[in-house]
Design a protein around this motif. Structure first.
Motif, PDB file in Angstrom:
ATOM      1  N   CYS A 144       0.992  -1.354   0.074  1.00 52.65           N
ATOM      2  CA  CYS A 144       0.107   0.149  -0.145  1.00 52.65           C
ATOM      3  C   CYS A 144       0.881   1.135   0.033  1.00 52.65           C
ATOM      4  CB  CYS A 144      -0.984  -0.050   1.293  1.00 52.65           C
ATOM      5  SG  CYS A 144      -2.004   1.479   1.416  1.00 52.65           S
ATOM      6  N   ILE A 145       0.651   1.950  -0.906  1.00 48.01           N
ATOM      7  CA  ILE A 145       1.453   3.345  -1.071  1.00 48.01           C
ATOM      8  C   ILE A 145       0.382   4.567  -0.546  1.00 48.01           C
ATOM      9  CG2 ILE A 145       2.178   5.213  -2.438  1.00 48.01           C
ATOM     10  CD1 ILE A 145       3.050   2.908  -4.451  1.00 48.01           C
ATOM     11  N   ARG A 146       0.860   5.326   0.348  1.00 47.60           N
ATOM     12  CA  ARG A 146       0.000   6.505   0.829  1.00 47.60           C
ATOM     13  C   ARG A 146      -0.679   7.117   0.035  1.00 47.60           C
ATOM     14  NH1 ARG A 146       0.483   7.996   6.020  1.00 47.60           N
ATOM     15  NH2 ARG A 146      -0.430   9.917   5.757  1.00 47.60           N
ATOM     16  N   TRP A 147      -2.100   7.620   0.211  1.00 53.85           N
ATOM     17  CA  TRP A 147      -2.994   8.160  -0.613  1.00 53.85           C
ATOM     18  C   TRP A 147      -2.376   9.548  -0.955  1.00 53.85           C
ATOM     19  CZ3 TRP A 147      -5.766  12.430   0.859  1.00 53.85           C
ATOM     20  CH2 TRP A 147      -5.951  12.625   2.168  1.00 53.85           C
ATOM     21  N   ASP A 148      -1.876  10.245   0.252  1.00 54.44           N
ATOM     22  CA  ASP A 148      -1.298  11.466   0.009  1.00 54.44           C
ATOM     23  C   ASP A 148       0.114  11.605   0.137  1.00 54.44           C
ATOM     24  OD1 ASP A 148      -0.633  10.369   2.781  1.00 54.44           O
ATOM     25  OD2 ASP A 148      -1.585  12.371   3.978  1.00 54.44           O
ATOM     26  N   ASP A 149       0.735  10.849  -0.438  1.00 53.77           N
ATOM     27  CA  ASP A 149       1.994  10.936  -0.724  1.00 53.77           C
ATOM     28  C   ASP A 149       2.458  12.362  -1.673  1.00 53.77           C
ATOM     29  OD1 ASP A 149       4.824  10.843  -1.811  1.00 53.77           O
ATOM     30  OD2 ASP A 149       4.833   8.724  -1.890  1.00 53.77           O
ATOM     31  N   PRO A 150       3.286  13.198  -0.832  1.00 52.69           N
ATOM     32  CA  PRO A 150       3.383  14.518  -1.699  1.00 52.69           C
ATOM     33  C   PRO A 150       4.178  14.179  -2.944  1.00 52.69           C
ATOM     34  CG  PRO A 150       4.838  14.188   0.407  1.00 52.69           C
ATOM     35  CD  PRO A 150       3.865  13.136   0.355  1.00 52.69           C
ATOM     36  N   ASP A 151       5.060  13.423  -3.185  1.00 55.45           N
ATOM     37  CA  ASP A 151       5.716  13.052  -4.437  1.00 55.45           C
ATOM     38  C   ASP A 151       4.742  12.618  -5.625  1.00 55.45           C
ATOM     39  OD1 ASP A 151       8.104  13.432  -3.278  1.00 55.45           O
ATOM     40  OD2 ASP A 151       8.495  11.572  -2.594  1.00 55.45           O
ATOM     41  N   LEU A 152       3.542  11.834  -5.109  1.00 56.54           N
ATOM     42  CA  LEU A 152       2.812  11.748  -6.058  1.00 56.54           C
ATOM     43  C   LEU A 152       1.582  13.018  -6.592  1.00 56.54           C
ATOM     44  CD1 LEU A 152       1.742   8.136  -5.149  1.00 56.54           C
ATOM     45  CD2 LEU A 152       3.215   8.894  -6.965  1.00 56.54           C
ATOM     46  N   ALA A 153       1.244  13.742  -5.305  1.00 59.15           N
ATOM     47  CA  ALA A 153       0.622  15.019  -5.511  1.00 59.15           C
ATOM     48  C   ALA A 153      -0.714  14.569  -6.381  1.00 59.15           C
ATOM     49  CB  ALA A 153       1.174  16.096  -6.208  1.00 59.15           C
ATOM     50  N   ILE A 154      -1.410  13.565  -5.842  1.00 63.42           N
ATOM     51  CA  ILE A 154      -2.624  13.030  -6.529  1.00 63.42           C
ATOM     52  C   ILE A 154      -3.666  14.049  -6.149  1.00 63.42           C
ATOM     53  CG2 ILE A 154      -4.434  11.353  -6.663  1.00 63.42           C
ATOM     54  CD1 ILE A 154      -2.254   9.340  -6.285  1.00 63.42           C
ATOM     55  N   ASP A 155      -4.640  14.488  -7.139  1.00 58.27           N
ATOM     56  CA  ASP A 155      -5.683  15.403  -6.856  1.00 58.27           C
ATOM     57  C   ASP A 155      -6.953  14.414  -6.437  1.00 58.27           C
ATOM     58  OD1 ASP A 155      -7.949  17.328  -6.663  1.00 58.27           O
ATOM     59  OD2 ASP A 155      -7.601  17.858  -8.598  1.00 58.27           O
ATOM     60  N   TRP A 156      -7.162  14.069  -5.353  1.00 57.99           N
ATOM     61  CA  TRP A 156      -8.372  13.383  -5.340  1.00 57.99           C
ATOM     62  C   TRP A 156      -9.601  13.894  -5.246  1.00 57.99           C
ATOM     63  CZ3 TRP A 156      -7.950   7.920  -4.643  1.00 57.99           C
ATOM     64  CH2 TRP A 156      -6.638   7.506  -4.330  1.00 57.99           C
ATOM     65  N   GLN A 157      -9.559  15.320  -5.486  1.00 61.05           N
ATOM     66  CA  GLN A 157     -11.076  16.062  -5.364  1.00 61.05           C
ATOM     67  C   GLN A 157     -11.860  15.897  -4.179  1.00 61.05           C
ATOM     68  OE1 GLN A 157     -13.255  14.947  -9.234  1.00 61.05           O
ATOM     69  NE2 GLN A 157     -11.191  15.256 -10.353  1.00 61.05           N
ATOM     70  N   LEU A 158     -11.255  15.743  -3.013  1.00 55.44           N
ATOM     71  CA  LEU A 158     -11.828  15.934  -1.804  1.00 55.44           C
ATOM     72  C   LEU A 158     -12.345  17.098  -1.294  1.00 55.44           C
ATOM     73  CD1 LEU A 158      -9.130  13.576  -0.058  1.00 55.44           C
ATOM     74  CD2 LEU A 158     -11.216  12.949  -0.801  1.00 55.44           C
ATOM     75  N   THR A 159     -13.402  17.155  -0.645  1.00 53.22           N
ATOM     76  CA  THR A 159     -13.719  18.500   0.187  1.00 53.22           C
ATOM     77  C   THR A 159     -13.585  18.271   1.805  1.00 53.22           C
ATOM     78  OG1 THR A 159     -15.841  17.188   0.496  1.00 53.22           O
ATOM     79  CG2 THR A 159     -15.628  18.843  -1.337  1.00 53.22           C
TER      80      THR A 159
END
Length: 181
Positions: A144-159
């Motif tokens: 499992c890779i962290r959902w909030d890994d800053p190296d990935l910078a995924i835009d999860w469109q979270l509110t």
């Protein structure tokens, strides 16, 4: 069936042909021959999984380092933002991600090949998520890779803050994780 390439080579959005009228709708959610003809991929699926999650639940980013799984995923109720991350060190797309909105309304599916981490977040009140896998679930091989890994910078469109399992809270950063060569 319509196949749309994603931003990552190998990850494909699949749009089935839907037949609908005032009674409802019908579509083939999977046909091995049509899938192979449309994608060029001949796969045998060995396991089907079904999950139901509440709004704000985030699952991922999961993959198996041994017994790697290709996944064909879809939503039968609700809406999710689905994410695939290339975790193959030798890939020119290593560490890049693609996202697609999957919903019961758009009937889209996503093909996530072996060598990619996968996750999703529920955007509707709840979602039912189905996926076919090319290998069996093997707990000892799961990573499992962290959902909030800053190296990935995924835009999860979270509110807000997502709801995570203990396993997902303990995910590793990409630069610390066991990855594919």
């Amino acid at each position: 069936m319509n196949v749309i390439p994603s931003a990552l080579t190998g990850v494909m959005i699949i749009e089935p042909k839907v037949f609908g009228d005032e009674r409802g709708f019908f579509y083939e959610s999977f046909n091995a021959r049509a899938f192979e003809q449309a994608t060029g991929i001949k796969q045998q699926f060995v396991q089907d999984n079904h999950s139901r999650s509440a709004k704000g639940v985030l699952r991922g980013l999961h993959y198996q380092i041994e017994h790697a799984q290709g996944k064909l995923v879809r939503v039968t109720a609700g809406e999710v933002l689905d994410i695939a991350v290339d975790v193959r060190r030798s890939s020119p797309n290593f560490g890049q991600w693609a996202s697609v909105l999957l919903s019961a309304k758009n009937n889209r599916q996503l093909w996530v090949p072996e060598g990619f981490a996968h996750g999703f977040v529920v955007l509707s009140d709840f979602a039912e998520f189905l996926y076919k896998t090319t290998d069996y679930y093997t707990p000892s091989a799961e990573r499992c890779i962290r959902w909030d890994d800053p190296d990935l910078a995924i835009d999860w469109q979270l509110t807000g803050t997502p709801t995570l399992s203990a396993k997902d809270q303990a995910g590793k950063r990409l630069n610390e994780a066991d990855l594919f060569p």
